[in-house]
Motif scaffolding. Structure first.
Motif, mmCIF file in Angstrom:
data_model
loop_
_atom_site.group_PDB
_atom_site.id
_atom_site.type_symbol
_atom_site.label_atom_id
_atom_site.label_comp_id
_atom_site.label_asym_id
_atom_site.label_seq_id
_atom_site.Cartn_x
_atom_site.Cartn_y
_atom_site.Cartn_z
ATOM 1 N N THR A 106 4.442 -32.201 11.967
ATOM 2 C CA THR A 106 4.049 -30.837 12.318
ATOM 3 C C THR A 106 3.551 -30.156 11.050
ATOM 4 N N ILE A 107 2.274 -29.755 11.058
ATOM 5 C CA ILE A 107 1.668 -29.137 9.876
ATOM 6 C C ILE A 107 1.688 -27.625 10.037
ATOM 7 N N LEU A 108 2.350 -26.955 9.108
ATOM 8 C CA LEU A 108 2.359 -25.492 9.051
ATOM 9 C C LEU A 108 1.401 -25.059 7.946
ATOM 10 N N ASN A 109 0.512 -24.140 8.261
ATOM 11 C CA ASN A 109 -0.536 -23.703 7.348
ATOM 12 C C ASN A 109 -0.370 -22.213 7.074
ATOM 13 N N LEU A 110 0.092 -21.875 5.862
ATOM 14 C CA LEU A 110 0.340 -20.477 5.474
ATOM 15 C C LEU A 110 -0.667 -20.091 4.394
ATOM 16 N N ASP A 111 -1.554 -19.139 4.709
ATOM 17 C CA ASP A 111 -2.640 -18.863 3.772
ATOM 18 C C ASP A 111 -3.188 -17.450 3.976
ATOM 19 N N HIS A 112 -3.999 -17.021 2.986
ATOM 20 C CA HIS A 112 -4.646 -15.706 3.097
ATOM 21 C C HIS A 112 -6.132 -15.766 2.753
ATOM 22 N N HIS A 113 -6.712 -16.950 2.742
ATOM 23 C CA HIS A 113 -8.134 -17.091 2.450
ATOM 24 C C HIS A 113 -8.961 -16.949 3.728
ATOM 25 N N ILE A 114 -10.014 -16.159 3.652
ATOM 26 C CA ILE A 114 -10.885 -15.959 4.810
ATOM 27 C C ILE A 114 -11.587 -17.245 5.210
ATOM 28 N N SER A 115 -11.704 -18.179 4.253
ATOM 29 C CA SER A 115 -12.407 -19.442 4.503
ATOM 30 C C SER A 115 -11.487 -20.554 5.010
ATOM 31 N N ASN A 116 -10.232 -20.224 5.330
ATOM 32 C CA ASN A 116 -9.293 -21.249 5.791
ATOM 33 C C ASN A 116 -9.820 -21.955 7.041
ATOM 34 N N LEU A 117 -9.659 -23.278 7.090
ATOM 35 C CA LEU A 117 -10.194 -24.090 8.190
ATOM 36 C C LEU A 117 -9.209 -24.260 9.346
ATOM 37 N N ASN A 118 -8.066 -23.571 9.267
ATOM 38 C CA ASN A 118 -7.060 -23.656 10.346
ATOM 39 C C ASN A 118 -6.742 -25.100 10.694
ATOM 40 N N PHE A 119 -6.384 -25.860 9.650
ATOM 41 C CA PHE A 119 -6.153 -27.296 9.789
ATOM 42 C C PHE A 119 -4.760 -27.641 10.287
#
Length: 327
Positions: A106-119
């Motif tokens: 299970t991949i949790l993706n925590l970020d604040h970049h507008i360019s995040n690829l929602n991977f």
């Protein structure tokens, strides 16, 4: 889905996980390391087994952070089923591909970049946050973990570095409210700021000297550009990560809207750091070359010689400045 939904899903997965692997991006900075350590320390207080991974060594000025000695440059083997990526726009920011991740993870993706690829399987991405540190603080609070001095020190470092000491345009009233909470835990501001901002190795100063020696001004004074060759790194004795932040020295030149640092990391590989002051969206420029980031800070990599990279970046930035002036 709302941010609260993502937060609830994060909390649910983390509460159930007996072991969690935390990942942060190459060329680590205060936000990715501080946020990763804060979350990891909180999970450990919950009785979880935690492993920390970053592909690169931790910068010397962040070595004071509580827990930093636990960060490994060796991928966890075997991998836990729960993987949390901190401050990463995509798996490539950790030098990983989808094939490196077990199918049952299970991949949790925590970020604040507008360019995040929602991977991730669950993506909590808030481009309105000044730093992932803001999201990490909210996550830890929702997990019900009591923040202590070590966690607060890591979170404050995350926020103060990525907000540029609260001077970047991504700083909001919420940024200050969250930071005020951290100050209540008695963190040593003078000690933190001294370590982060006032402890530059002599090699970094020599590297800045090399960069400023080749300063170029373009676009009627709106674009300032510096370059660093492999020879510059050899001459100064500086490692690649010591170039981080150097671009801000030319961003502060009066009249400059965009500042660029090009650094040669291989015979046919150039990393580009783009910054802007008031209105230019450098994320759009970086996206033209397969990169991304924020409106005021972004980056990309080009697999071409340094001189060719310089011409391409100057051309794209001058065009963006020209279009912007007429809009």
């Amino acid at each position: 889905m709302t941010e609260n939904t993502f937060m609830e899903e994060f909390v649910d997965v983390l509460r159930k996980a007996p072991k969690v692997a935390l990942f942060s991006h190459i060329s680590p900075d205060g936000d990715c390391i501080g946020s990763m350590l804060a979350i990891g320390l909180a999970l450990q207080k919950m009785g979880k087994e935690v492993v920390y991974y970053n592909p690169n060594p931790i910068p010397g000025n962040l070595g004071f952070l509580p827990g930093s000695g636990c960060i490994s440059q060796i991928l966890p083997n075997p991998q836990p089923k729960t993987l949390l990526f901190v401050d990463c726009t995509d798996l490539g920011r950790v030098n990983l591909a989808k094939s490196d991740i077990q199918s049952n993870s299970t991949i949790l993706n925590l970020d604040h970049h507008i360019s995040n690829l929602n991977f991730g399987d669950i993506n909590w991405v808030d481009a309105g946050a000044s730093a992932v540190g803001e999201l990490a603080l909210n996550l830890i609070s929702q997990l019900g973990v009591e923040i202590d001095l070590d966690i607060a020190t890591n979170l404050y470092t995350a926020i103060v570095t990525d907000s540029g000491c609260f001077q970047y345009s991504n700083t909001t009233a919420q940024t200050h409210r969250l930071t005020a909470k951290l100050l209540d835990f008695g963190i040593d501001l003078a000690f933190i700021h001294h370590n982060i901002f006032d402890q530059k190795p002599i090699a970094q100063v020599k590297l800045l000297q090399c960069a400023l020696a080749g300063l170029e001004i373009h676009a009627d004074g709106q674009l300032a550009l510096i370059t660093l060759s492999l020879e510059d790194f050899h001459k100064s004795g500086a490692e690649q990560e010591l170039s981080d932040g150097l671009v801000n020295h030319v961003r502060s030149i009066a009249g400059v809207e965009s500042a660029v640092l090009l650094k040669e990391v291989g015979p046919l590989e150039v990393k580009v750091g783009l910054r802007s002051n008031l209105w230019l969206d450098v994320n759009k420029i970086a996206a033209q070359f397969g990169g991304g980031g924020h409106k005021r800070a972004a980056g990309c990599s080009l697999k071409i010689p340094l001189n060719e990279a310089k011409k391409s970046i100057i051309g794209a930035t001058e065009e963006a400045l020209r279009i912007g002036r007429h809009n």
